[in-house]
Design a protein around this motif. Structure first.
Motif, PDB file in Angstrom:
ATOM      1  N   ASP A   1       0.807  -1.215   0.000  1.00 53.12           N
ATOM      2  CA  ASP A   1       0.000   0.000   0.000  1.00 53.12           C
ATOM      3  C   ASP A   1       0.843   1.270   0.000  1.00 53.12           C
TER       4      ASP A   1
ATOM      5  N   PRO B   1       3.117   4.101  -1.411  1.00 50.00           N
ATOM      6  CA  PRO B   1       3.239   4.613  -2.780  1.00 50.00           C
ATOM      7  C   PRO B   1       4.614   4.408  -3.391  1.00 50.00           C
TER       8      PRO B   1
ATOM      9  N   TYR C   1       0.787  -9.040  -7.183  1.00 46.36           N
ATOM     10  CA  TYR C   1      -0.472  -9.147  -7.923  1.00 46.36           C
ATOM     11  C   TYR C   1      -0.557 -10.490  -8.638  1.00 46.36           C
TER      12      TYR C   1
ATOM     13  N   GLY D   1     -12.456  -2.865  -5.007  1.00 41.28           N
ATOM     14  CA  GLY D   1     -11.085  -3.091  -4.546  1.00 41.28           C
ATOM     15  C   GLY D   1     -10.515  -4.345  -5.165  1.00 41.28           C
TER      16      GLY D   1
ATOM     17  N   ASP E   1     -10.797  -0.353  -8.635  1.00 41.02           N
ATOM     18  CA  ASP E   1      -9.788  -0.148  -7.600  1.00 41.02           C
ATOM     19  C   ASP E   1      -9.285   1.290  -7.727  1.00 41.02           C
TER      20      ASP E   1
ATOM     21  N   ASP F   1      -6.455   2.426  -6.774  1.00 40.97           N
ATOM     22  CA  ASP F   1      -5.004   2.459  -6.945  1.00 40.97           C
ATOM     23  C   ASP F   1      -4.658   2.319  -8.425  1.00 40.97           C
TER      24      ASP F   1
ATOM     25  N   ARG G   1      -1.917   1.641  -9.801  1.00 38.89           N
ATOM     26  CA  ARG G   1      -1.039   0.508 -10.071  1.00 38.89           C
ATOM     27  C   ARG G   1      -1.849  -0.781 -10.215  1.00 38.89           C
ATOM     28  N   ALA G   2      -2.857  -0.955  -9.375  1.00 39.91           N
ATOM     29  CA  ALA G   2      -3.724  -2.129  -9.478  1.00 39.91           C
ATOM     30  C   ALA G   2      -4.503  -2.102 -10.788  1.00 39.91           C
ATOM     31  N   TYR G   3      -5.063  -0.934 -11.117  1.00 38.28           N
ATOM     32  CA  TYR G   3      -5.808  -0.819 -12.366  1.00 38.28           C
ATOM     33  C   TYR G   3      -4.924  -1.138 -13.566  1.00 38.28           C
TER      34      TYR G   3
ATOM     35  N   GLN H   1     -10.408   2.471 -12.796  1.00 36.84           N
ATOM     36  CA  GLN H   1      -9.783   3.068 -11.621  1.00 36.84           C
ATOM     37  C   GLN H   1     -10.842   3.944 -10.957  1.00 36.84           C
TER      38      GLN H   1
ATOM     39  N   ASP I   1     -13.544   4.180  -7.012  1.00 36.45           N
ATOM     40  CA  ASP I   1     -14.001   3.547  -5.788  1.00 36.45           C
ATOM     41  C   ASP I   1     -15.527   3.486  -5.807  1.00 36.45           C
TER      42      ASP I   1
ATOM     43  N   HIS J   1      -8.629  -3.329   5.498  1.00 43.31           N
ATOM     44  CA  HIS J   1      -7.855  -2.143   5.135  1.00 43.31           C
ATOM     45  C   HIS J   1      -8.509  -0.850   5.624  1.00 43.31           C
TER      46      HIS J   1
END
Length: 230
Positions: A13, A15, A26, A63, A90, A92, A94-96, A112, A114, A136
């Motif tokens: 988590d 950055p 991932y 998420g 998500d 984030d 980076r996740a997307y 991307q 919420d 979280h």
């Protein structure tokens, strides 16, 4: 383990965490979730009975991280010849980025965003789910997620998360040893420390939500609207 480690931070988590380790994390989530999270049983028991061969059921994965669960649900429903349209979100970037780059079925899409973004857009889905998200969240964030879920879900909300206990911590510490080069083991242990007990999550859940044991180390928050609109 007597109290939630609410101030503990998972390395993925951060950055400025190592991008190579994050990418591998991932990638390894796909196997970790398949082995430990129990979504095959949740799919068969809770989601599959809502699906049809004639019209698509819509599902939102909040998420979604690397998107492995969204892809897996699409695979299972396709194998059952049932129509499921999956959106994974998500916040984030980076996740997307990772999720959208992975091969996925045409019935799966990623954004991307919420849950509150989709509420503001007036979106609705038949089913809203999350996996390993609850631990979280701060109390106000959990309350917002559950409020959003009730607005977004026509038929079912299902939030699967870890259940904090010493056995889960000890067993995962051993089981995660093969997952080297990523944040899986360290962050998984932090996640268990941050997660709720059954009594704690029951106390945190608003009226209309039910907490159920899902496996020795998981619990699920469930909400079914009284009068779903079709």
């Amino acid at each position: 383990m007597r109290r939630r480690a609410v101030d503990a931070v998972e390395m993925m988590d951060l950055p400025d965490c190592d991008p190579a380790k994050l990418e591998l994390t991932y990638r390894q989530f796909e196997l970790v979730n398949r082995l430990f999270s129990g979504w095959r049983r949740l799919y068969c028991r809770e989601i599959r009975p809502l699906l049809s061969r004639d019209s698509a059921t819509t599902l939102l994965d909040v998420g979604c991280g690397g998107g492995d669960l969204a892809r897996q649900l699409a695979h299972w429903s396709g194998r059952d010849k049932l129509l499921l349209d999956v959106t994974g979100i998500d916040p984030d970037a980076r996740a997307y980025s990772y999720a959208s780059r992975r091969p996925h079925h045409v019935s799966v899409r990623f954004r991307q965003a919420d849950s509150s973004d989709l509420v503001r857009e007036g979106r609705r889905f038949d089913v809203v789910i999350s996996n390993h998200v609850i631990h979280h969240l701060l109390p106000a964030e959990l309350a917002q997620l559950l409020t959003d879920s009730q607005v977004l879900a026509r038929r079912l909300s299902l939030h699967n998360d870890l259940r904090r206990n010493l056995a889960a911590y000890a067993l995962f510490s051993l089981a995660a040893l093969p997952f080297r080069g990523s944040f899986i083991r360290a962050d998984g242990l932090t996640s268990i420390r941050r997660s709720y007990t059954l009594a704690e999550l029951t106390a945190a859940a608003p009226p209309g939500w039910r907490v159920a044991r899902h496996s020795p180390f998981h619990q699920v928050l469930i909400h079914r609207p009284d009068h779903p609109d079709d």
